[in-house]
Design an enzyme around this catalytic site. Sequence first.
Site, PDB file in Angstrom:
ATOM      1  N   GLU A 256     -45.219 -41.513   0.209  1.00 61.46           N
ATOM      2  CA  GLU A 256     -44.931 -41.235   1.627  1.00 61.46           C
ATOM      3  C   GLU A 256     -46.118 -40.569   2.321  1.00 61.46           C
ATOM      4  OE1 GLU A 256     -41.110 -39.279   2.060  1.00 61.46           O
ATOM      5  OE2 GLU A 256     -40.090 -40.960   1.094  1.00 61.46           O
ATOM      6  N   HIS A 274     -38.546 -41.833   6.480  1.00 62.16           N
ATOM      7  CA  HIS A 274     -37.735 -40.714   5.965  1.00 62.16           C
ATOM      8  C   HIS A 274     -37.007 -39.982   7.107  1.00 62.16           C
ATOM      9  CE1 HIS A 274     -37.471 -37.995   2.189  1.00 62.16           C
ATOM     10  NE2 HIS A 274     -36.393 -37.835   2.928  1.00 62.16           N
TER      11      HIS A 274
HETATM   12  P1  NAD Z   1     -24.788 -35.483  -4.276  1.00 59.68           P
HETATM   13  O1  NAD Z   1     -25.284 -34.492  -5.276  1.00 59.68           O
HETATM   14  O2  NAD Z   1     -23.572 -35.153  -3.485  1.00 59.68           O
HETATM   15  O3  NAD Z   1     -24.521 -36.893  -5.018  1.00 59.68           O
HETATM   16  C1  NAD Z   1     -25.381 -37.429  -5.968  1.00 59.68           C
HETATM   17  C2  NAD Z   1     -24.527 -38.188  -6.967  1.00 59.68           C
HETATM   18  O4  NAD Z   1     -25.414 -38.869  -7.872  1.00 59.68           O
HETATM   19  C3  NAD Z   1     -23.636 -37.274  -7.832  1.00 59.68           C
HETATM   20  O5  NAD Z   1     -22.279 -37.658  -7.711  1.00 59.68           O
HETATM   21  C4  NAD Z   1     -24.143 -37.494  -9.245  1.00 59.68           C
HETATM   22  O6  NAD Z   1     -23.115 -37.457 -10.211  1.00 59.68           O
HETATM   23  C5  NAD Z   1     -24.754 -38.885  -9.137  1.00 59.68           C
HETATM   24  N1  NAD Z   1     -25.720 -39.201 -10.186  1.00 59.68           N
HETATM   25  C6  NAD Z   1     -26.611 -38.398 -10.806  1.00 59.68           C
HETATM   26  N2  NAD Z   1     -27.295 -39.099 -11.724  1.00 59.68           N
HETATM   27  C7  NAD Z   1     -26.819 -40.368 -11.676  1.00 59.68           C
HETATM   28  C8  NAD Z   1     -27.141 -41.565 -12.392  1.00 59.68           C
HETATM   29  N3  NAD Z   1     -28.061 -41.572 -13.360  1.00 59.68           N
HETATM   30  N4  NAD Z   1     -26.476 -42.690 -12.066  1.00 59.68           N
HETATM   31  C9  NAD Z   1     -25.539 -42.700 -11.091  1.00 59.68           C
HETATM   32  N5  NAD Z   1     -25.170 -41.590 -10.416  1.00 59.68           N
HETATM   33  C10 NAD Z   1     -25.820 -40.450 -10.703  1.00 59.68           C
HETATM   34  O7  NAD Z   1     -26.031 -35.789  -3.343  1.00 59.68           O
HETATM   35  P2  NAD Z   1     -26.005 -36.376  -1.837  1.00 59.68           P
HETATM   36  O8  NAD Z   1     -25.954 -35.251  -0.875  1.00 59.68           O
HETATM   37  O9  NAD Z   1     -25.017 -37.463  -1.752  1.00 59.68           O
HETATM   38  O10 NAD Z   1     -27.486 -36.977  -1.756  1.00 59.68           O
HETATM   39  C11 NAD Z   1     -27.823 -38.184  -2.422  1.00 59.68           C
HETATM   40  C12 NAD Z   1     -29.318 -38.457  -2.294  1.00 59.68           C
HETATM   41  O11 NAD Z   1     -29.687 -38.553  -0.913  1.00 59.68           O
HETATM   42  C13 NAD Z   1     -30.231 -37.366  -2.891  1.00 59.68           C
HETATM   43  O12 NAD Z   1     -31.294 -38.007  -3.557  1.00 59.68           O
HETATM   44  C14 NAD Z   1     -30.777 -36.671  -1.667  1.00 59.68           C
HETATM   45  O13 NAD Z   1     -32.032 -36.073  -1.924  1.00 59.68           O
HETATM   46  C15 NAD Z   1     -30.886 -37.829  -0.703  1.00 59.68           C
HETATM   47  N6  NAD Z   1     -30.972 -37.457   0.727  1.00 59.68           N
HETATM   48  C16 NAD Z   1     -31.845 -38.161   1.506  1.00 59.68           C
HETATM   49  C17 NAD Z   1     -31.971 -37.846   2.858  1.00 59.68           C
HETATM   50  C18 NAD Z   1     -32.910 -38.616   3.739  1.00 59.68           C
HETATM   51  O14 NAD Z   1     -33.476 -38.038   4.655  1.00 59.68           O
HETATM   52  N7  NAD Z   1     -33.081 -39.901   3.532  1.00 59.68           N
HETATM   53  C19 NAD Z   1     -31.197 -36.811   3.405  1.00 59.68           C
HETATM   54  C20 NAD Z   1     -30.290 -36.131   2.581  1.00 59.68           C
HETATM   55  C21 NAD Z   1     -30.189 -36.468   1.238  1.00 59.68           C
END
Ligand code: NAD
Length: 303
Positions: A256, A274
């Site tokens: 990025e 992003h």
């Molecule tokens: P969360 O912790 O609520 O959910 C993540 C899920 O992934 C959990 O249920 C966990 O059990 C599961 N997980 C972990 N390892 C796994 C695997 N190997 N296979 C399948 N599932 C698995 O998180 P969230 O708040 O839903 O966020 C999800 C993602 O989005 C994170 O990577 C976060 O950094 C990203 N995010 C991106 C932005 C953006 O600006 N694009 C903003 C917020 C969050």
Amino acid sequence: MMKILVSDPIHTEGIEILRKAGYEVHENFDLSKDQLKNIIKDYDAIIIRSKTKMTKEIIEAGINLKVIGRAGVGLDNVDKEFAETKGIKVINTPDVSTTSVAELVMGYIISIARHIPQATESLKKGEFEKEKFSGIELAGKTIGIIGTGRIGTAVAKRAKCFEMNVIGYDPYVKYSDTIKMVDFETLLKESDVITVHVPLTDITRHMISNDEIKKMKKGVILVNAARGGIIDEEAVKKGLEDETIGGIALDVFESEKPFRSVLTAYDNFVGTPHTGAQTEEAQKRAGIEVAKKVLEQLNKMKR
Ligand code: NAD
């Protein structure tokens, strides 16, 4: 009077909450590493976003620091483990961007299904090519959600409103009211759309690569608005070329800063820099929530 340094901009309502609670708040952005190192000793708490780097050196210099508050999710810029050995509490606001990211994901899926960005570009050139932009409906299609946490579940609820069949894979979630949980192989084979919502770890890095793409339905739409590197961009390039993949949407990239992606050259690529959490509402929520959480911690420590 306790002092709080806000070193990356947060919403003004967050600042107001801190001041009303009687704290001295200094907003001081774009500090160099040395400047921050020199002034951090004067503060009881610091509020940051992704720009300020809370390294060992800075934390060590923060002799009065009690709380590090990160407005947003990622803690890649904070040496959390070291801070905690110094008795400093590190807090973040993981819930505030769930709706914004889920809405962006729906936008991507519709954009690819109906070629909205490409058709817009074509109209801007003065063309009117109706047949070229024939698309597909989402109703009746299957969406596979990898990682059924906060954002994955929010996407599932929205996909259901579009009459999609929703399946999900998450080794840590056995049952969901909204999502039919399946194994990874089934998800790869049955989905018309696959979206990843997992953290980036050693296990999830490139969890979608050549072998996984080979198992997918021809024409599958892939989405990554989680973290760059969960989907292998080189493997997607191959999949686009042999037409296994019908479209790819990315908000996050393997590189990025500086930005580089082999995928931007492809017509069926849709992307954003992003911007998942970049909405008025999510930013406001982040500012308010980080302020409240920092206050809560400082108040606990006063007692
Ligand atoms: P969360 O912790 O609520 O959910 C993540 C899920 O992934 C959990 O249920 C966990 O059990 C599961 N997980 C972990 N390892 C796994 C695997 N190997 N296979 C399948 N599932 C698995 O998180 P969230 O708040 O839903 O966020 C999800 C993602 O989005 C994170 O990577 C976060 O950094 C990203 N995010 C991106 C932005 C953006 O600006 N694009 C903003 C917020 C969050």
